[in-house]
Design an enzyme around this catalytic site. Structure first.
Site, PDB file in Angstrom:
ATOM      1  N   ARG A   1       0.863  -1.183   0.000  1.00 22.48           N
ATOM      2  CA  ARG A   1       0.000   0.000   0.000  1.00 22.48           C
ATOM      3  C   ARG A   1       0.900   1.234   0.000  1.00 22.48           C
ATOM      4  O   ARG A   1       2.098   1.131   0.279  1.00 22.48           O
ATOM      5  CB  ARG A   1      -0.885   0.005   1.253  1.00 22.48           C
ATOM      6  CG  ARG A   1      -1.911  -1.088   1.253  1.00 22.48           C
ATOM      7  CD  ARG A   1      -2.684  -1.127   2.567  1.00 22.48           C
ATOM      8  NE  ARG A   1      -3.519  -2.317   2.630  1.00 22.48           N
ATOM      9  CZ  ARG A   1      -3.824  -2.956   3.761  1.00 22.48           C
ATOM     10  NH1 ARG A   1      -3.375  -2.513   4.914  1.00 22.48           N
ATOM     11  NH2 ARG A   1      -4.589  -4.029   3.732  1.00 22.48           N
TER      12      ARG A   1
ATOM     13  N   ARG B   1     -10.675   3.450   5.697  1.00 25.52           N
ATOM     14  CA  ARG B   1      -9.210   3.340   5.575  1.00 25.52           C
ATOM     15  C   ARG B   1      -8.754   3.692   4.165  1.00 25.52           C
ATOM     16  O   ARG B   1      -7.670   4.243   3.977  1.00 25.52           O
ATOM     17  CB  ARG B   1      -8.762   1.922   5.975  1.00 25.52           C
ATOM     18  CG  ARG B   1      -7.258   1.802   6.109  1.00 25.52           C
ATOM     19  CD  ARG B   1      -6.840   0.467   6.690  1.00 25.52           C
ATOM     20  NE  ARG B   1      -7.095  -0.625   5.753  1.00 25.52           N
ATOM     21  CZ  ARG B   1      -6.918  -1.909   6.032  1.00 25.52           C
ATOM     22  NH1 ARG B   1      -6.494  -2.265   7.226  1.00 25.52           N
ATOM     23  NH2 ARG B   1      -7.163  -2.831   5.135  1.00 25.52           N
TER      24      ARG B   1
ATOM     25  N   ARG C   1     -12.827  -9.082   1.399  1.00 26.40           N
ATOM     26  CA  ARG C   1     -12.456  -9.052   2.819  1.00 26.40           C
ATOM     27  C   ARG C   1     -13.688  -9.165   3.717  1.00 26.40           C
ATOM     28  O   ARG C   1     -13.646  -9.808   4.757  1.00 26.40           O
ATOM     29  CB  ARG C   1     -11.674  -7.763   3.118  1.00 26.40           C
ATOM     30  CG  ARG C   1     -10.228  -7.888   2.714  1.00 26.40           C
ATOM     31  CD  ARG C   1      -9.519  -6.564   2.539  1.00 26.40           C
ATOM     32  NE  ARG C   1      -8.240  -6.821   1.882  1.00 26.40           N
ATOM     33  CZ  ARG C   1      -7.075  -6.933   2.523  1.00 26.40           C
ATOM     34  NH1 ARG C   1      -7.026  -6.762   3.814  1.00 26.40           N
ATOM     35  NH2 ARG C   1      -5.965  -7.205   1.856  1.00 26.40           N
TER      36      ARG C   1
HETATM   37  N1  LIG Z   1      -1.335 -16.469   8.141  1.00 19.92           N
HETATM   38  C1  LIG Z   1      -0.820 -15.262   8.079  1.00 19.92           C
HETATM   39  N2  LIG Z   1      -1.618 -14.208   7.965  1.00 19.92           N
HETATM   40  C2  LIG Z   1      -1.039 -12.972   7.908  1.00 19.92           C
HETATM   41  C3  LIG Z   1       0.347 -12.782   7.966  1.00 19.92           C
HETATM   42  N3  LIG Z   1       0.596 -11.459   7.886  1.00 19.92           N
HETATM   43  C4  LIG Z   1      -0.578 -10.858   7.822  1.00 19.92           C
HETATM   44  N4  LIG Z   1      -1.583 -11.765   7.819  1.00 19.92           N
HETATM   45  C5  LIG Z   1      -3.031 -11.568   7.803  1.00 19.92           C
HETATM   46  O1  LIG Z   1      -3.433 -11.306   6.475  1.00 19.92           O
HETATM   47  C6  LIG Z   1      -4.615 -10.540   6.498  1.00 19.92           C
HETATM   48  C7  LIG Z   1      -4.510  -9.419   5.517  1.00 19.92           C
HETATM   49  O2  LIG Z   1      -3.508  -8.539   5.920  1.00 19.92           O
HETATM   50  P1  LIG Z   1      -3.301  -7.172   5.155  1.00 19.92           P
HETATM   51  O3  LIG Z   1      -3.225  -7.437   3.690  1.00 19.92           O
HETATM   52  O4  LIG Z   1      -2.153  -6.435   5.770  1.00 19.92           O
HETATM   53  O5  LIG Z   1      -4.675  -6.420   5.382  1.00 19.92           O
HETATM   54  P2  LIG Z   1      -5.403  -5.845   6.681  1.00 19.92           P
HETATM   55  O6  LIG Z   1      -5.604  -6.921   7.679  1.00 19.92           O
HETATM   56  O7  LIG Z   1      -6.676  -5.351   6.114  1.00 19.92           O
HETATM   57  O8  LIG Z   1      -4.553  -4.725   7.202  1.00 19.92           O
HETATM   58  C8  LIG Z   1      -4.811 -10.093   7.955  1.00 19.92           C
HETATM   59  O9  LIG Z   1      -5.777 -10.947   8.553  1.00 19.92           O
HETATM   60  C9  LIG Z   1      -3.474 -10.349   8.582  1.00 19.92           C
HETATM   61  O10 LIG Z   1      -3.593 -10.666   9.965  1.00 19.92           O
HETATM   62  C10 LIG Z   1       1.166 -13.935   8.084  1.00 19.92           C
HETATM   63  O11 LIG Z   1       2.373 -13.905   8.156  1.00 19.92           O
HETATM   64  N5  LIG Z   1       0.537 -15.130   8.129  1.00 19.92           N
HETATM   65  N1  LIG Z   2     -11.751   1.439  17.727  1.00 20.23           N
HETATM   66  C1  LIG Z   2     -11.767   2.061  16.542  1.00 20.23           C
HETATM   67  N2  LIG Z   2     -12.732   2.935  16.259  1.00 20.23           N
HETATM   68  C2  LIG Z   2     -12.766   3.541  15.046  1.00 20.23           C
HETATM   69  N3  LIG Z   2     -11.870   3.346  14.069  1.00 20.23           N
HETATM   70  C3  LIG Z   2     -10.880   2.473  14.296  1.00 20.23           C
HETATM   71  C4  LIG Z   2     -10.769   1.775  15.539  1.00 20.23           C
HETATM   72  N4  LIG Z   2      -9.695   0.970  15.482  1.00 20.23           N
HETATM   73  C5  LIG Z   2      -9.141   1.142  14.261  1.00 20.23           C
HETATM   74  N5  LIG Z   2      -9.844   2.051  13.552  1.00 20.23           N
HETATM   75  C6  LIG Z   2      -9.607   2.497  12.164  1.00 20.23           C
HETATM   76  O1  LIG Z   2     -10.085   1.426  11.337  1.00 20.23           O
HETATM   77  C7  LIG Z   2      -9.275   1.282  10.178  1.00 20.23           C
HETATM   78  C8  LIG Z   2      -8.770  -0.155  10.117  1.00 20.23           C
HETATM   79  O2  LIG Z   2      -7.817  -0.343  11.167  1.00 20.23           O
HETATM   80  P1  LIG Z   2      -6.500  -1.220  10.958  1.00 20.23           P
HETATM   81  O3  LIG Z   2      -5.679  -1.057  12.185  1.00 20.23           O
HETATM   82  O4  LIG Z   2      -5.867  -0.884   9.642  1.00 20.23           O
HETATM   83  O5  LIG Z   2      -7.152  -2.668  10.867  1.00 20.23           O
HETATM   84  P2  LIG Z   2      -6.524  -4.105  10.570  1.00 20.23           P
HETATM   85  O6  LIG Z   2      -5.055  -4.006  10.800  1.00 20.23           O
HETATM   86  O7  LIG Z   2      -7.201  -5.018  11.529  1.00 20.23           O
HETATM   87  O8  LIG Z   2      -6.878  -4.412   9.152  1.00 20.23           O
HETATM   88  C9  LIG Z   2      -8.175   2.301  10.289  1.00 20.23           C
HETATM   89  O9  LIG Z   2      -8.497   3.419   9.466  1.00 20.23           O
HETATM   90  C10 LIG Z   2      -8.166   2.677  11.776  1.00 20.23           C
HETATM   91  O10 LIG Z   2      -7.744   4.001  11.965  1.00 20.23           O
END
Ligand SMILES: Nc1nc2c(ncn2[C@@H]2O[C@H](COP(=O)(O)OP(=O)(O)O)[C@@H](O)[C@H]2O)c(=O)[nH]1
Ligand SMILES: Nc1ncnc2c1ncn2[C@@H]1O[C@H](COP(=O)(O)OP(=O)(O)O)[C@@H](O)[C@H]1O
Length: 390
Positions: free
Chosen positions: A175, A268, A279
């Protein structure tokens, strides 16, 4: 250096091994486990010996060519080796600190047997021994957009020397604000698949159409630095880690409602509409899985961010602590080059010989391996070492 023993368990009779492999003076150590002779040693660069492994099958009189998994120990000035529990070999590197002197070569553990079945070859696996327990890693899972990354970032900011993040590998595109090596190791699918086959990963999973995985290196780099490792992985990954050798705490983060999850994911602004839909579809199954019995130790609802963060800190027993009073355990023990190891009732005696101001000094240590935890493909923890007055 060598082993002292009462029942000739480690002595390879003359003439069993081909010429050149039966001499300790050439830097090889030989250890017999079951019907195999493990020849541990290797080529010397003058000062240091590489620690290679060769296997001679006594029953067929032939050398075996095993697949060797895990990172092998760096060369040392010398080492000694001794079998443990008939399924692994302990290797002690001389002139080495506690952080690097204990190594295990797993030769017949459940992990090695499973890998041998998968690969169709003989398999041995290296794992580094760790004195004591090391800080327990924390696995954090939850659907996309629930706030895992936000909570972890807060934790890392408040406790930078307590926690370290396990940087996963992924085949998804970065990203805008993501940095390679910090948020993820962005990698090509063919390379990652090859490394998965080479057992470089603790776990890997296909998530939202991309491959994600936790390398052994990512976790161990953090725990070796004395920090508590945080893994942000999906529920499939959590399941694999739960079933594997890593002793971790498992926390699942839930949204207050599905509508709020969707709102956060859209707000986000990092995904296309198609990716958001995918997702959200996966989130329903992840929420069901997250609540399944026995997988997660704790479930936290991330409604108000500050409240959830406070609850997370409570779970990790951080509320009364600042980062400054966190001190990793000191590990000052050192094995000298001149040492020998013998075993006694499942414990190992290490006789160390050092010379101080021209005076020979012998010290004796007891190594207790009765409560080992972990093992290949990660670290082998809970070695206990005690000094004995001699
Ligand atoms: N199994 C596994 N899942 C991962 C790993 N790293 C990240 N993820 C998971 O992959 C999913 C997608 O992650 P990401 O593309 O960063 O998107 P986000 O969760 O929306 O921020 C999330 O559920 C993460 O917890 C990994 O090393 N192993
Ligand atoms: N408790 C909360 N209330 C409102 N917004 C939140 C909260 N926690 C996270 N966010 C927002 O929600 C979005 C997704 O959070 P993020 O940390 O990227 O989620 P994940 O890592 O689980 O995918 C971000 O824009 C973040 O700032």
């Amino acid at each position: 250096m060598g082993q002292e023993n009462s029942d000739n368990l480690f002595d390879v009779p003359d003439g069993v091994l081909p010429a050149g492999y039966d001499s300790e003076s050439k830097g090889y150590q030989t250890v017999i486990v079951n019907d195999k002779i493990y020849v541990i040693g290797g080529s010397s660069d003058g000062a240091r010996l590489s620690i290679d492994v060769k296997i001679f099958d006594k029953s067929t009189g032939k050398w075996l060519i095993p697949t060797i998994l895990g990172s092998k120990p760096m060369p040392s000035k010398g080492h000694s080796s001794i079998p443990v529990n008939n399924d692994q070999i302990l290797i002690l590197k001389g002139d080495c600190s506690a952080a690097d002197c204990f190594w295990f070569l797993e030769v017949d553990t459940p992990y090695v047997r499973e890998q041998a079945k998968l690969l169709g070859t003989d398999v041995v696996a290296w794992t580094k021994g760790v004195v004591g327990d090391g800080p327990k890693p924390v696995v954090i899972s939850g659907p996309s957009g629930v706030g895992k990354g936000t909570l972890i970032a807060k934790l890392m900011k408040e406790f930078p020397t307590t926690f370290g993040f396990s940087v996963s590998h992924t085949t998804r595109a970065p990203r805008e604000k993501e940095i390679n090596g910090v948020h993820y190791h962005f990698t090509e699918r063919s390379i990652m698949e090859k490394e998965i086959r080479e057992a470089k990963f603790l776990e890997s999973a296909l998530v939202h159409g991309n491959l994600y995985g936790t390398s052994i290196e990512a976790v161990e780099a953090v725990t070796d630095a004395g920090k508590r490792c945080i893994l942000d992985i999906d529920v499939q990954g959590a399941r694999t880690v739960r079933a594997g050798s890593l002793d971790a705490s498992f926390i699942f983060i839930c949204p207050p409602s599905f509508e709020e999850l969707e709102k956060r994911l859209r707000a986000r602004g990092t995904e296309t509409e198609e990716q958001i839909q995918k997702r959200l579809r996966n989130a329903r199954a992840e929420l069901d899985e997250g609540k399944s019995v026995g997988l997660f130790d704790h479930i936290l609802v991330n409604d108000d961010l500050e409240t959830c963060y406070e609850n997370l800190k409570k779970l990790l027993a951080l509320n009364d602590r600042t980062d400054a009073n966190y001190q990793p355990t000191a590990k000052s023990f050192k094995i000298p080059l001149s040492h020998s190891i013998s075993n006694k009732d499942q414990k190992f005696l290490i006789h160390c010989r050092t010379s101080e101001l021209g005076k020979e000094r012998t010290s004796l240590f007891l190594l207790d391996v009765s409560s080992l935890k972990g093992g290949a493909p990660g670290r082998t923890r809970r070695l206990n070492i005690y000094a004995i007055d001699s």
